[in-house]
Design a protein around this motif. Sequence first.
Motif, PDB file in Angstrom:
ATOM      1  N   SER A   6       6.960 -11.156 -39.172  1.00 31.19           N
ATOM      2  CA  SER A   6       5.994 -12.242 -38.980  1.00 31.19           C
ATOM      3  C   SER A   6       5.215 -12.025 -37.693  1.00 31.19           C
ATOM      4  N   LEU A   7       4.116 -12.752 -37.579  1.00 27.84           N
ATOM      5  CA  LEU A   7       3.396 -12.856 -36.317  1.00 27.84           C
ATOM      6  C   LEU A   7       4.120 -13.821 -35.391  1.00 27.84           C
ATOM      7  N   THR A   8       3.820 -13.730 -34.106  1.00 29.26           N
ATOM      8  CA  THR A   8       4.233 -14.746 -33.139  1.00 29.26           C
ATOM      9  C   THR A   8       2.966 -15.282 -32.475  1.00 29.26           C
ATOM     10  N   ASN A   9       3.150 -16.271 -31.590  1.00 30.39           N
ATOM     11  CA  ASN A   9       1.985 -16.896 -30.949  1.00 30.39           C
ATOM     12  C   ASN A   9       2.078 -16.765 -29.440  1.00 30.39           C
ATOM     13  N   GLY A  10       1.738 -15.593 -28.956  1.00 29.28           N
ATOM     14  CA  GLY A  10       1.728 -15.375 -27.517  1.00 29.28           C
ATOM     15  C   GLY A  10       0.309 -15.416 -26.982  1.00 29.28           C
ATOM     16  N   ARG A  11       0.149 -14.998 -25.763  1.00 31.81           N
ATOM     17  CA  ARG A  11      -1.197 -15.008 -25.172  1.00 31.81           C
ATOM     18  C   ARG A  11      -1.333 -13.893 -24.148  1.00 31.81           C
ATOM     19  N   TYR A  12      -2.437 -13.135 -24.266  1.00 31.07           N
ATOM     20  CA  TYR A  12      -2.877 -12.188 -23.242  1.00 31.07           C
ATOM     21  C   TYR A  12      -4.297 -12.612 -22.873  1.00 31.07           C
ATOM     22  N   GLY A  13      -4.737 -12.256 -21.702  1.00 30.19           N
ATOM     23  CA  GLY A  13      -6.089 -12.632 -21.327  1.00 30.19           C
ATOM     24  C   GLY A  13      -6.682 -11.704 -20.294  1.00 30.19           C
ATOM     25  N   VAL A  14      -8.012 -11.740 -20.205  1.00 29.14           N
ATOM     26  CA  VAL A  14      -8.744 -10.979 -19.192  1.00 29.14           C
ATOM     27  C   VAL A  14      -9.193 -11.963 -18.119  1.00 29.14           C
ATOM     28  N   GLU A  47       1.055 -14.249 -20.231  1.00 28.73           N
ATOM     29  CA  GLU A  47       1.605 -15.408 -19.537  1.00 28.73           C
ATOM     30  C   GLU A  47       2.972 -15.044 -18.950  1.00 28.73           C
ATOM     31  N   PRO A  48       3.396 -15.705 -17.864  1.00 27.03           N
ATOM     32  CA  PRO A  48       2.722 -16.793 -17.171  1.00 27.03           C
ATOM     33  C   PRO A  48       1.738 -16.332 -16.087  1.00 27.03           C
ATOM     34  N   PHE A  49       1.538 -15.024 -15.971  1.00 32.00           N
ATOM     35  CA  PHE A  49       0.659 -14.506 -14.917  1.00 32.00           C
ATOM     36  C   PHE A  49      -0.786 -14.972 -15.125  1.00 32.00           C
ATOM     37  N   LEU A  50      -1.188 -15.132 -16.370  1.00 34.62           N
ATOM     38  CA  LEU A  50      -2.558 -15.561 -16.661  1.00 34.62           C
ATOM     39  C   LEU A  50      -2.807 -16.973 -16.127  1.00 34.62           C
ATOM     40  N   THR A  51      -1.886 -17.866 -16.407  1.00 38.90           N
ATOM     41  CA  THR A  51      -2.030 -19.244 -15.912  1.00 38.90           C
ATOM     42  C   THR A  51      -1.935 -19.288 -14.391  1.00 38.90           C
ATOM     43  N   THR A  52      -1.053 -18.486 -13.814  1.00 35.35           N
ATOM     44  CA  THR A  52      -0.920 -18.432 -12.355  1.00 35.35           C
ATOM     45  C   THR A  52      -2.217 -17.949 -11.718  1.00 35.35           C
ATOM     46  N   SER A  86     -11.538 -11.719 -10.689  1.00 37.30           N
ATOM     47  CA  SER A  86     -11.211 -12.106  -9.319  1.00 37.30           C
ATOM     48  C   SER A  86     -11.842 -13.454  -8.939  1.00 37.30           C
ATOM     49  N   PRO A  87     -11.132 -14.263  -8.146  1.00 39.66           N
ATOM     50  CA  PRO A  87     -11.685 -15.542  -7.694  1.00 39.66           C
ATOM     51  C   PRO A  87     -13.018 -15.395  -6.958  1.00 39.66           C
ATOM     52  N   LYS A  88     -13.243 -14.242  -6.327  1.00 36.68           N
ATOM     53  CA  LYS A  88     -14.491 -14.039  -5.577  1.00 36.68           C
ATOM     54  C   LYS A  88     -15.614 -13.470  -6.437  1.00 36.68           C
ATOM     55  N   SER A  89     -15.305 -13.208  -7.704  1.00 35.89           N
ATOM     56  CA  SER A  89     -16.289 -12.575  -8.585  1.00 35.89           C
ATOM     57  C   SER A  89     -17.240 -13.601  -9.199  1.00 35.89           C
ATOM     58  N   ASN A  90     -18.472 -13.153  -9.442  1.00 41.57           N
ATOM     59  CA  ASN A  90     -19.470 -13.986 -10.132  1.00 41.57           C
ATOM     60  C   ASN A  90     -19.585 -13.612 -11.611  1.00 41.57           C
ATOM     61  N   ILE A 135     -10.761 -17.006 -16.435  1.00 38.94           N
ATOM     62  CA  ILE A 135     -10.315 -16.354 -17.668  1.00 38.94           C
ATOM     63  C   ILE A 135     -11.539 -16.153 -18.564  1.00 38.94           C
ATOM     64  N   LEU A 136     -11.860 -14.898 -18.841  1.00 34.98           N
ATOM     65  CA  LEU A 136     -13.027 -14.602 -19.674  1.00 34.98           C
ATOM     66  C   LEU A 136     -12.716 -14.722 -21.155  1.00 34.98           C
ATOM     67  N   VAL A 137     -11.547 -14.257 -21.546  1.00 35.14           N
ATOM     68  CA  VAL A 137     -11.164 -14.282 -22.958  1.00 35.14           C
ATOM     69  C   VAL A 137      -9.645 -14.216 -23.051  1.00 35.14           C
ATOM     70  N   SER A 138      -9.091 -14.866 -24.063  1.00 37.76           N
ATOM     71  CA  SER A 138      -7.646 -14.775 -24.293  1.00 37.76           C
ATOM     72  C   SER A 138      -7.394 -14.467 -25.762  1.00 37.76           C
ATOM     73  N   SER A 139      -6.222 -13.939 -26.038  1.00 39.03           N
ATOM     74  CA  SER A 139      -5.920 -13.463 -27.390  1.00 39.03           C
ATOM     75  C   SER A 139      -5.862 -14.586 -28.415  1.00 39.03           C
ATOM     76  N   ASP A 140      -5.478 -15.792 -27.988  1.00 36.41           N
ATOM     77  CA  ASP A 140      -5.342 -16.856 -28.977  1.00 36.41           C
ATOM     78  C   ASP A 140      -6.678 -17.457 -29.393  1.00 36.41           C
ATOM     79  N   ASP A 141      -7.775 -17.067 -28.724  1.00 36.15           N
ATOM     80  CA  ASP A 141      -9.085 -17.517 -29.218  1.00 36.15           C
ATOM     81  C   ASP A 141      -9.981 -16.350 -29.608  1.00 36.15           C
ATOM     82  N   SER A 142      -9.395 -15.146 -29.644  1.00 31.59           N
ATOM     83  CA  SER A 142     -10.196 -13.969 -29.991  1.00 31.59           C
ATOM     84  C   SER A 142      -9.916 -13.466 -31.402  1.00 31.59           C
TER      85      SER A 142
END
Length: 311
Positions: free
Chosen positions: A104-112, A184-189, A115-119, A197-204
């Motif tokens: 089966s699939l699972t429901n995790g999350r990865y994301g891009v 996660e949990p590094f993405l949320t941190t 940096s906080p200083k980036s535009n 967060i530009l994109v995450s796996s659960d909405d891509s």
Amino acid sequence: MKIFSVLLIAIAALVQPYAQSATQQALAAPLSIGIFADADSLPLIVAANEGLFQREGVAINLVRFSSAVERDSALQAGKIDGAVTDVLAVVLANQGGFPLKITSLTNGRYGVAVSPKSNIQSMKELEGKNVAVSLNTIIHYFADWSATQAGLGAGALNLVPVPKMPVRLEMLLSDQIAAAVMPEPFLTTAKLRGAKILVSSDDSGLEAGVLAFPPAVIAKNAGAIQRFYRAYWEAAQRINARPDQYRSMLVDSLSFPEEAARVFLFPKYVAPRLPSQASIDNAVQWLLSKGLIKASPKHADLVDASMVSGW
């Protein structure tokens, strides 16, 4: 008296098989499932903590790992019976001569994250920029997938190998790297500390996280694995209905930082199902393009639909 004795013998003959069956079930070795400290594993933790596996009559032992290498070694050594893993790892295991099937699939999350200083506001703006990943992993695959979905060509991102997640996070937050791909949990941190967060796996639409078992384990424990899934889905529905109730479990059982657990956005868990053949084919083609496998495996060697059929 003779008739009474005959009746006792008959009743004993009828009861004995059921007694033996119950004893055998009680003595059956538990299924050991490898998990990680991520959202994929939370329904398993809930099912264990709230007695859902026990209610379904299946003994489950959850074994937590800190790296995919440790998990895969344990699987191949027979120290665990199945694991939370990903499509790439299943394909690579089969290519390496260790049969493993997605159930089966699972429901995790990865994301891009940037940096906080980036535009930077979009994946397209990452073209030519340094992006921290762990090479030849699901994280690497998600980086390439996200770039492709944004209309960028192959090699558009300058991928920088940073295997250790805490180091990757600190490099992002200190602006040593333009972006990083993280679970996660590094993405949320990262988001809490100012990263975008530009994109995450659960909405891509990426279907990558899976549960998998060796075919021999499935054949021997089909009924137990089906009961395992009933408990899993009950737990998932409980999380969907009352996510805030499980924030403390993120900290206590999955070692989320308290600050991340307080604001963590729970994925929407869905009923157990298999990844589409297209999703598996995309992963296989990516592995072929990287030279990580030599030939496309047969779809039938990678999946077993019988464990979640009818959901």
